[in-house]
Write an enzyme that holds these catalytic residues in place. Structure first.
Site, PDB file in Angstrom:
ATOM      1  CG  ASP A 192      -1.745  -1.061   1.281  1.00  0.00           C
ATOM      2  OD1 ASP A 192      -1.942  -1.867   0.229  1.00  0.00           O
ATOM      3  OD2 ASP A 192      -2.492  -1.164   2.243  1.00  0.00           O
ATOM      4  CE  LYS A 195      -3.712  -4.567   1.571  1.00  0.00           C
ATOM      5  NZ  LYS A 195      -4.443  -3.600   2.599  1.00  0.00           N
ATOM      6  CB  CYS A 247      -2.247  -2.404   5.532  1.00  0.00           C
ATOM      7  SG  CYS A 247      -3.847  -1.386   5.157  1.00  0.00           S
TER       8      CYS A 247
END
Length: 179
Positions: A13, A75, A108
């Protein structure tokens, strides 16, 4: 000890505006570029994740460039292990240990680490290749994950563990990455 051939890399990310507001963002991205180049040099499996890219933006160009032909996995859950395509891809490898990198360490990266540990993998967090908006959140996440069984490493430490010997074919190329 990390072993070449049984270690892979997960990049989580590093997208859009968030990547510019995390602690020490320029150094973090530069370290991550080096880590990805090293992983490619060592022919390691690499998984690249993007959290809801339509809303948060794409991965920063510096990383897209070095990731090259690696295809990102989108995701929506904070843990990459909540994405069946990621779990399936991970299970298809011969990897025993995953190096984790990316943002945010306390969200995350944290949840993905726990998911991989639950799946029976070893996880090493590359401390200078993870970040959060607040340094205190990063530190807290690393401390908590270490208590839960993850190992903490850094870019140079993991690189030289994987190479293992100054006579290795990759040594000189790897050395040029960190100088």
């Amino acid at each position: 000890m990390l072993t070449k051939g049984k270690t892979g890399l997960v990049v989580i990310d590093v997208q859009g505006k968030l990547s510019t507001v995390v602690h020490d963002s320029e150094r973090f991205v530069a370290n991550l570029v080096t880590l990805i180049k090293a992983a490619k040099l060592l022919d390691m499996p690499i998984f690249w994740l993007e959290q809801n890219p339509e809303k948060l933006g794409k991965t920063v160009p510096e990383l897209q460039e070095v990731l090259g032909s690696v295809t990102p996995i989108s995701k929506f859950s904070f843990s990459a292990c909540g994405e069946p395509a990621f779990v399936e891809a991970v299970k298809k490898t011969k990897v025993k240990t995953w190096l984790l990198s990316g943002i945010e360490t306390h969200i995350c990266v944290y949840q993905t680490t726990l998911g991989l540990l639950d799946l029976g993998y070893e996880v090493e967090l590359v401390s200078d290749c993870v970040s959060s908006r607040a340094l205190s959140n990063k530190v807290l996440a690393l401390e908590k994950l270490a208590r839960k069984g993850a190992e903490i490493t850094c870019l140079e430490m993991c690189l030289f563990e994987l190479i293992g010997d100054c006579r290795a074919d990759e040594f000189r190329s790897a050395l040029s990455l960190i100088k």
